[in-house]
Enzyme design. Structure first.
Site, mmCIF file in Angstrom:
data_model
loop_
_atom_site.group_PDB
_atom_site.id
_atom_site.type_symbol
_atom_site.label_atom_id
_atom_site.label_comp_id
_atom_site.label_asym_id
_atom_site.label_seq_id
_atom_site.Cartn_x
_atom_site.Cartn_y
_atom_site.Cartn_z
ATOM 1 N N ASP A 149 -5.786 15.744 20.315
ATOM 2 C CA ASP A 149 -5.810 17.269 20.164
ATOM 3 C C ASP A 149 -4.456 17.655 19.562
ATOM 4 O O ASP A 149 -3.343 17.593 19.851
ATOM 5 C CB ASP A 149 -5.876 17.770 21.808
ATOM 6 C CG ASP A 149 -6.380 19.096 21.872
ATOM 7 O OD1 ASP A 149 -6.265 19.790 20.684
ATOM 8 O OD2 ASP A 149 -6.636 19.614 22.952
ATOM 9 N N ASP A 150 -4.711 18.282 18.487
ATOM 10 C CA ASP A 150 -3.616 19.292 17.583
ATOM 11 C C ASP A 150 -2.636 17.980 17.091
ATOM 12 O O ASP A 150 -1.517 18.349 17.144
ATOM 13 C CB ASP A 150 -2.729 20.116 18.526
ATOM 14 C CG ASP A 150 -3.619 21.449 18.943
ATOM 15 O OD1 ASP A 150 -4.940 21.363 18.349
ATOM 16 O OD2 ASP A 150 -2.912 22.470 19.385
ATOM 17 N N CYS A 164 -9.801 23.991 18.245
ATOM 18 C CA CYS A 164 -10.320 23.073 19.019
ATOM 19 C C CYS A 164 -11.868 23.240 19.417
ATOM 20 O O CYS A 164 -12.660 22.196 19.185
ATOM 21 C CB CYS A 164 -9.628 23.154 20.587
ATOM 22 S SG CYS A 164 -8.004 23.281 20.352
ATOM 23 N N LYS A 183 -10.733 16.252 28.000
ATOM 24 C CA LYS A 183 -11.172 17.778 27.832
ATOM 25 C C LYS A 183 -12.669 18.079 27.223
ATOM 26 O O LYS A 183 -12.732 17.396 26.465
ATOM 27 C CB LYS A 183 -9.869 18.149 26.693
ATOM 28 C CG LYS A 183 -10.287 19.562 25.895
ATOM 29 C CD LYS A 183 -9.196 20.149 25.333
ATOM 30 C CE LYS A 183 -9.185 21.116 24.132
ATOM 31 N NZ LYS A 183 -8.115 21.547 23.278
ATOM 32 N N HIS A 216 -14.035 21.755 26.874
ATOM 33 C CA HIS A 216 -13.896 22.847 26.056
ATOM 34 C C HIS A 216 -15.151 23.170 25.287
ATOM 35 O O HIS A 216 -14.954 23.939 24.059
ATOM 36 C CB HIS A 216 -12.569 22.634 25.076
ATOM 37 C CG HIS A 216 -12.089 23.910 24.621
ATOM 38 N ND1 HIS A 216 -11.135 24.022 23.716
ATOM 39 C CD2 HIS A 216 -11.906 25.047 25.104
ATOM 40 C CE1 HIS A 216 -10.370 25.329 23.570
ATOM 41 N NE2 HIS A 216 -11.128 26.027 24.389
ATOM 42 N N HIS A 236 -1.556 18.713 22.637
ATOM 43 C CA HIS A 236 -1.644 19.903 22.490
ATOM 44 C C HIS A 236 -0.828 20.375 23.515
ATOM 45 O O HIS A 236 -0.132 19.700 24.637
ATOM 46 C CB HIS A 236 -3.126 20.452 23.270
ATOM 47 C CG HIS A 236 -3.584 21.669 23.086
ATOM 48 N ND1 HIS A 236 -2.977 22.876 23.958
ATOM 49 C CD2 HIS A 236 -4.319 22.465 22.335
ATOM 50 C CE1 HIS A 236 -3.145 24.100 23.474
ATOM 51 N NE2 HIS A 236 -4.489 23.698 22.604
ATOM 52 N N ASP A 252 -8.735 16.722 16.451
ATOM 53 C CA ASP A 252 -9.611 17.883 16.411
ATOM 54 C C ASP A 252 -9.194 18.987 15.731
ATOM 55 O O ASP A 252 -10.297 19.676 15.036
ATOM 56 C CB ASP A 252 -10.036 18.538 17.780
ATOM 57 C CG ASP A 252 -8.833 19.220 18.127
ATOM 58 O OD1 ASP A 252 -7.558 19.076 17.831
ATOM 59 O OD2 ASP A 252 -8.904 19.938 19.293
ATOM 60 N N ASN A 253 -8.040 18.967 15.017
ATOM 61 C CA ASN A 253 -7.620 19.984 14.038
ATOM 62 C C ASN A 253 -6.431 19.665 13.571
ATOM 63 O O ASN A 253 -5.616 18.680 13.903
ATOM 64 C CB ASN A 253 -7.675 21.439 14.516
ATOM 65 C CG ASN A 253 -7.080 21.661 15.818
ATOM 66 O OD1 ASN A 253 -7.519 21.749 16.826
ATOM 67 N ND2 ASN A 253 -5.679 21.595 15.770
ATOM 68 N N LYS A 294 -2.818 24.089 12.077
ATOM 69 C CA LYS A 294 -4.012 24.736 13.046
ATOM 70 C C LYS A 294 -3.990 26.202 12.802
ATOM 71 O O LYS A 294 -3.276 26.989 12.657
ATOM 72 C CB LYS A 294 -3.485 24.427 14.288
ATOM 73 C CG LYS A 294 -4.439 24.833 15.511
ATOM 74 C CD LYS A 294 -4.053 24.630 16.977
ATOM 75 C CE LYS A 294 -5.084 25.040 17.854
ATOM 76 N NZ LYS A 294 -4.899 24.491 19.150
HETATM 77 CA CA CA Z 1 -7.083 21.097 19.268
#
Ligand code: CA
Length: 476
Positions: A59-60, A99, A156, A158, A239, A297-298, A316
């Site tokens: 994540d991130d 995300c 996660k 989301h 994240h 994810d990004n 992001k």
């Molecule tokens: Ca993310």
């Protein structure tokens, strides 16, 4: 899992066990029981040949936050090993720079704007808000379950917190994690809508969350080692909030920038987690016939978490390469040659078609993937490119990539970049190449006309096209 479903699942498991015992006794009576002692002949059909599937989502994480993509100050040997033992996609993209929409595309193999999932759903505010992955969409977990897989999500989600949108209702046999977009790494207490859950039951968690998710993933693999299984390990690292135990911070005494040091500690913890999970595959003899996929994810939000997207601009929340080009690796030792670098553009939407094809599954009626099965391109059974064009739509911006060209259509006009020569998107060639701009706009406008309007509004995003700092400076 709600109690009713749990009961019915337990009953069906009991029935299955009873039937298996009866078949065993019948065969033993016929004197052929010895064939069945190690591997019952009524075990899942083809389970020994179907690969397990392990999808690891970071994540991130920034493009250059891993050793193999150019990071100098954080060692990530375990995550790197996926690329070393398999395939690294040097032009790997996600379908959104934030995300939740990326996850919607990942779970469906479809551009998420086709079903109105443009933006993050926001933090859970009340029990049922009618927001999240539309119920008509079929998930990767549902498709693999149909193909005979045991399915699990650790981490996660989301994609909606309404009771009918939770993982156990979207194809997952097991779930351990949280429903929202971020979570404290140390205070994982039951009782909140976004608290940690096992199935649908809130639970207290004492461990640092990255380590807890690794523990649960290893446990899932061990319990389902007879396979085939699909495990979606969706880590919330790296994240925000930026938190790590001292043991990880102490690995980076030379990083003086406090934010970067914390980021490094979190990346390092994540790498250990991935190493533990890969080790569990090895211990159980599953390493060669497991398809392992890894991606972020990004792009990294450089100012929020100290990520590094070098050599790209933006991050992001932007459609510049720093927001959508991510580390993307895939290994399957039984099938893919080690050390492959695949340079043609691919996208996170390809992961589901690739996994489903590997699983011998079938695409449900009425489902139209935008992603492609990448396996024949990796093994060179197919020539050409998986995608002539890739598309993005984000706020009022529309983007197409075709070959080396990228066209961004914004409120302030058209911007054209040659990514081969200019990966950092510093030189806008739209004025010099009006014919090329026109040629790229046709498929872009056609694609955009097929999209559904947003089902809900996202957070207000910055209107600035470029961040103040092109890239975070390296550690001092
Ligand atoms: Ca993310």
């Amino acid at each position: 899992m709600d109690k009713k479903n749990m009961k019915s699942d337990m009953e069906s498991q009991d029935t299955k066990n009873l039937m298996e015992r009866r078949v065993f006794l019948a065969l033993a009576g016929l004197g052929i029981g010895s064939f069945c002692m190690n591997k019952p002949i009524w075990a899942k059909e083809n389970s020994s040949t179907k690969p397990n599937i392990l999808l690891i989502l970071a994540d991130d994480l920034g493009y250059a936050d891993l050793g193999i993509t150019g990071c100098k100050d954080i060692a990530t040997p375990h995550i790197d090993s996926i690329a070393v033992n398999g395939v690294r996609f040097s032009n790997g993209y996600v379908s959104c720079p934030v995300c939740s929409p990326t996850r919607a595309g990942l779970m469906t193999g479809r551009y998420q704007q086709r079903f109105g999932h443009w933006y993050n759903p926001g933090p859970p505010a009340k029990e049922s808000e009618g927001i999240g992955l539309p119920l008509a969409e079929v998930t990767m977990a549902s498709m693999l379950k149909e193909a005979g897989y045991t399915t699990g999500l650790v981490g996660k989600w989301h994609l909606g917190h309404d009771p009918e949108r939770r993982p156990m209702k979207r194809g997952y046999d097991e779930f351990f994690g949280f429903l929202g977009g971020s979570h404290d790494y140390f205070k994982a207490q039951a009782g909140e809508l976004n608290g940690i859950r096992r199935g649908d039951e809130p639970v207290d968690e004492k461990e640092y969350l990255t380590e807890a998710f690794a523990r649960e993933a290893k446990d899932f693999i061990t319990r389902h080692k007879d396979g085939p299984f699909f495990l979606y390990l969706s880590l919330n690292a790296v994240h925000t909030p930026m938190q790590a135990p001292d043991t990880y911070l102490e690995r980076f005494p030379d990083i003086t920038d406090k934010q970067r040091r914390m980021h490094a500690a979190m990346v390092s913890a994540m790498d250990d987690a991935v190493g533990g999970v890969l080790g569990t595959l090895k211990t159980n003899g599953l390493y060669d016939n497991t398809l392992v996929l890894f991606l972020s994810d990004n792009g990294g939000p450089t100012q929020a978490n100290g990520a590094d997207n070098t050599p790209f601009s933006g991050g992001k929340g932007t459609v510049m390469e720093g927001g959508i080009r991510v580390p993307l690796f895939m290994q399957w030792p039984a099938k893919f040659p080690a050390g492959t670098v695949y340079e043609r553009p691919v996208i996170s939407l390809d992961i589901l078609p690739t996994a489903l094809s590997a699983a011998g599954g079938t695409v449900p009626e009425n489902v139209r993937f935008d992603g492609k099965d990448l396996a024949p391109f990796i093994t060179k059974k197919k020539r050409g490119e998986p995608h002539d064009t890739l598309f993005w739509a984000w706020n009022t911006q529309k983007v197409i990539r075709s070959g080396k060209w990228k066209l961004v259509v914004s409120d302030d006009g058209e911007h054209l970049y040659n990514l081969e020569k200019d990966p950092a998107e510093t030189t806008d060639l739209a004025g010099e190449e009006p014919k090329r701009v026109k040629k790229l706009r046709e498929p872009l406008d056609a694609w955009a006309s097929e999209l559904q309007p947003p089902l809900w509004k996202g957070r207000v995003q910055t209107k600035r096209r470029r961040p103040l700092k092109k890239n975070r400076p390296k550690k001092s």
